[in-house]
Design an enzyme around this catalytic site. Structure first.
Site, PDB file in Angstrom:
ATOM      1  N   GLU A 240       0.780  -1.354  -0.106  1.00 30.44           N
ATOM      2  CA  GLU A 240      -0.017  -0.143   0.114  1.00 30.44           C
ATOM      3  C   GLU A 240       0.744   1.388  -0.051  1.00 30.44           C
ATOM      4  O   GLU A 240       1.768   1.339   0.759  1.00 30.44           O
ATOM      5  CB  GLU A 240      -1.110   0.050   1.243  1.00 30.44           C
ATOM      6  CG  GLU A 240      -1.978   0.979   0.868  1.00 30.44           C
ATOM      7  CD  GLU A 240      -2.691   1.274  -0.375  1.00 30.44           C
ATOM      8  OE1 GLU A 240      -2.184   1.753  -1.342  1.00 30.44           O
ATOM      9  OE2 GLU A 240      -3.838   0.678  -0.472  1.00 30.44           O
ATOM     10  N   ASN A 241       0.543   2.327  -0.828  1.00 34.07           N
ATOM     11  CA  ASN A 241       1.389   3.503  -1.100  1.00 34.07           C
ATOM     12  C   ASN A 241       2.567   3.037  -1.638  1.00 34.07           C
ATOM     13  O   ASN A 241       3.523   3.974  -1.110  1.00 34.07           O
ATOM     14  CB  ASN A 241       1.166   4.313   0.005  1.00 34.07           C
ATOM     15  CG  ASN A 241      -0.126   4.717   0.352  1.00 34.07           C
ATOM     16  OD1 ASN A 241      -0.886   5.221  -0.517  1.00 34.07           O
ATOM     17  ND2 ASN A 241      -0.780   4.942   1.377  1.00 34.07           N
ATOM     18  N   ASP A 316      -6.873   0.112  -3.792  1.00 41.35           N
ATOM     19  CA  ASP A 316      -7.902   0.906  -3.852  1.00 41.35           C
ATOM     20  C   ASP A 316      -8.736   0.878  -5.155  1.00 41.35           C
ATOM     21  O   ASP A 316      -9.310   1.856  -5.483  1.00 41.35           O
ATOM     22  CB  ASP A 316      -7.345   2.526  -3.683  1.00 41.35           C
ATOM     23  CG  ASP A 316      -6.333   2.838  -4.829  1.00 41.35           C
ATOM     24  OD1 ASP A 316      -6.244   1.937  -5.801  1.00 41.35           O
ATOM     25  OD2 ASP A 316      -5.733   3.705  -4.974  1.00 41.35           O
TER      26      ASP A 316
HETATM   27  O1  AHR Z   1       0.648   0.684  -3.237  1.00 46.18           O
HETATM   28  C1  AHR Z   1       0.316   0.744  -4.626  1.00 46.18           C
HETATM   29  C2  AHR Z   1      -1.000   1.120  -4.793  1.00 46.18           C
HETATM   30  O2  AHR Z   1      -1.262   2.714  -4.067  1.00 46.18           O
HETATM   31  C3  AHR Z   1      -1.981   0.479  -4.130  1.00 46.18           C
HETATM   32  O3  AHR Z   1      -2.394  -0.654  -4.807  1.00 46.18           O
HETATM   33  C4  AHR Z   1      -3.257   1.309  -4.427  1.00 46.18           C
HETATM   34  O4  AHR Z   1      -4.161   1.116  -3.280  1.00 46.18           O
HETATM   35  C5  AHR Z   1      -2.672   2.670  -4.199  1.00 46.18           C
HETATM   36  O5  AHR Z   1      -3.126   3.547  -5.093  1.00 46.18           O
END
Ligand code: AHR
Length: 518
Positions: A240-241, A316
């Protein structure tokens, strides 16, 4: 070596029993009647049982004989479960073929073989909306990724951008900082840099809830966050992120570009420790590309995993990525390398192959009808077809028009200039052949000249990128049939024309001789 052989023997004898015991303890019904071993029997024997087991190609427990996936056809919206040919065996692709004949089928459910009902279905909108009605993601076209497993036809899950599967209400998947492991088999030649072709643990509300809320396998050549050696694609972890190729989000030289046609990809994590591993799903062993502490950025230690499962999208619901998935599991507990090595041996023994691409009829025997599919990662759904007399590539699927399918179908003929090579006669313009002129390919009528015969003759050899077949021009033998910006040429590897560019040359000149579209 001896140690590994030893472990394998032990796993063979104890796998089914441990899987069954683990299932009873957990209060759900585990598969029975193990004839051989599946990956989840091996994980169970290693003390890290599968809590989700997804595959459209084969059973992942030796005793599994339930449905693998469900297809929905467009003609009447009816659905059909696709099971296995035999207990613990390969998918019964024939059921899909007959149910979906003359219509288009989508994969509507990928069942969970673990007994925990962690099935994957059409992903709902989240931080980002998908393209389907209501903001849902698209479902995969069921026939778009044909292969064989152990000599039997099967289909993978072809994820074009916009496609995504998810389960936000799972049972037994790691949350918080709990340990887990996961592997998936992908098509290592089908990827892009969009966010994010993932399989694994994500947010239960389909939104970006912050660092450490995910732990999924990522595959592709996205360089926005982390990346590895070369130009990609890379196996990374989506935490994530950020896509992580190592401890931080930047360059990690130990994470190699890796593009095996069938790729085993692994991510696993436990408190302040995680790893990336990978290898060729058709042969050999796994390598470890990262094995170390959690990122030293706030939010990733301890992890705050939420336990949803995603396929083909970001946490997301970012839907920009492409890729192909064949099978994958998630475990409870951090699997040992030895357990994963035994799983890799099981995967290799399963016998993934591409011969499904060209079966039946995809042979270069004179008289047979074929289509020629590109193998470059951008374009694995594109075929050589004629259009206004030019040879170009177009995306052709089972729902393409009959005209498009006919334009993309060729009859193999003994080479007009040499019987040890071949020529390609148009299916819908008999007497017209694929020929080059000023290095570009066209559909032209055979005028009987020796120049035409030479221009229309191509000599097959093994695909330059290790896939399919490359076709050398008979009269310009250092030039091969190549697509470049969707137009077809005979191109040399480097040269004065733009279409001779050596970038992607070996991919662009390699073609899968496929079953004919018409
Ligand atoms: O971590 C990369 C991406 O960042 C994830 O999959 C997403 O939830 C966010 O936009």
């Amino acid at each position: 070596m001896t140690k590994l052989r030893h472990l394998k023997r032990a796993l063979v004898s104890t796998g089914a029993a441990v899987a069954l015991a683990a299932g009873l303890l957990a209060g759900f019904s585990a598969p029975s009647q193990a004839a051989t071993q599946g990956p989840c029997d091996i994980y169970a024997a290693g003390g890290t049982p599968c809590v989700a087991a997804h595959s459209t190609t084969r059973a992942l427990y030796a005793g599994y004989n339930g449905p693998l996936y469900q297809v929905r056809r467009s003609s009447d919206n009816a659905t059909r479960d696709i099971g296995v040919l035999s207990t613990g065996g390969v998918a019964n692709a024939g059921t899909q073929d007959s149910f979906c004949a003359n219509t288009t089928c989508l994969i509507s459910i990928i069942y969970d073989q673990s007994g925990r009902n962690n099935r994957l279905t059409q992903a709902p909108p989240g931080g980002f909306s998908g393209p389907a009605p209501g903001g849902y993601d698209n479902l995969a076209v069921a026939t778009a990724a044909p292969i064989t497993v152990g000599g039997h036809k099967a289909y993978g899950v072809y994820v074009a951008p916009g496609t995504g599967y998810r389960n936000n209400n799972t049972n037994g998947v790691a949350t918080g900082d709990q340990p887990e492991g996961m592997y998936a088999i992908f098509d290592g030649t089908h990827y892009n840099g969009g966010c994010c072709f993932d399989y694994g643990n994500a947010e239960t509300n389909s939104r970006d809830n912050g660092n450490g809320r995910m732990e999924a396998i990522y595959f592709g050549n996205n360089k926005v966050w982390g990346y590895g050696a070369g130009n990609g694609p890379w196996i990374m972890a989506d935490l994530e992120n950020g896509l992580f190729s190592g401890v931080n989000q930047h360059y990690n030289a130990n994470d190699p570009s890796i593009s095996h046609r069938f790729l085993t990809a692994i991510v696993k994590g436990e408190p302040n420790h995680w790893a990336i591993r990978g290898g060729n799903a058709r042969s050999g062993n796994l390598s470890t590309f990262y094995n170390g502490p959690r990122p030293n950025v706030s939010g990733y230690n301890p992890m705050r995993k939420e336990g949803a499962i995603i396929l083909g999208i970001g946490g997301d619901n970012s839907v920009g990525a492409r890729g192909t998935f064949y099978e994958g599991v998630m475990t409870s507990g951090y699997p040992s390398d030895a357990t994963e090595n035994a799983v890799q041996a099981n995967i290799v023994a399963a016998g993934y192959d591409t011969s499904g691409d060209s079966n039946p009829g995809g042979t270069l025997t004179p008289g047979s009808a074929i289509s020629l599919r590109a193998t470059t990662a951008c374009c694995t759904d594109r075929y050589i077809r004629h259009q206004n007399d030019n040879a170009v590539t177009s995306v052709i699927t089972s729902s393409s028009s009959s005209l498009d399918k006919n334009d993309a179908t060729w009859i193999v003929r003994s080479g007009l200039a040499s019987s040890s090579c071949v020529s390609f006669e148009s299916k819908n313009y008999p007497g017209d052949y694929l020929r080059h002129q000023n290095y570009q390919l066209y559909r032209h009528r055979d005028d009987g000249s020796s120049l035409f015969a030479a221009d229309a003759t191509f000599c097959p050899q093994a695909g330059k990128n290790g896939q399919g077949t490359s076709f050398a021009s008979y009269n310009f033998p250092d030039r091969f049939i190549r697509h470049y910006d969707n137009t077809v040429y005979i191109a040399s590897n480097g040269g004065s024309h733009t279409f001779d560019s050596s970038s992607l040359w070996s991919d662009d000149v390699s073609w899968v001789v496929s079953q004919p579209w018409a």
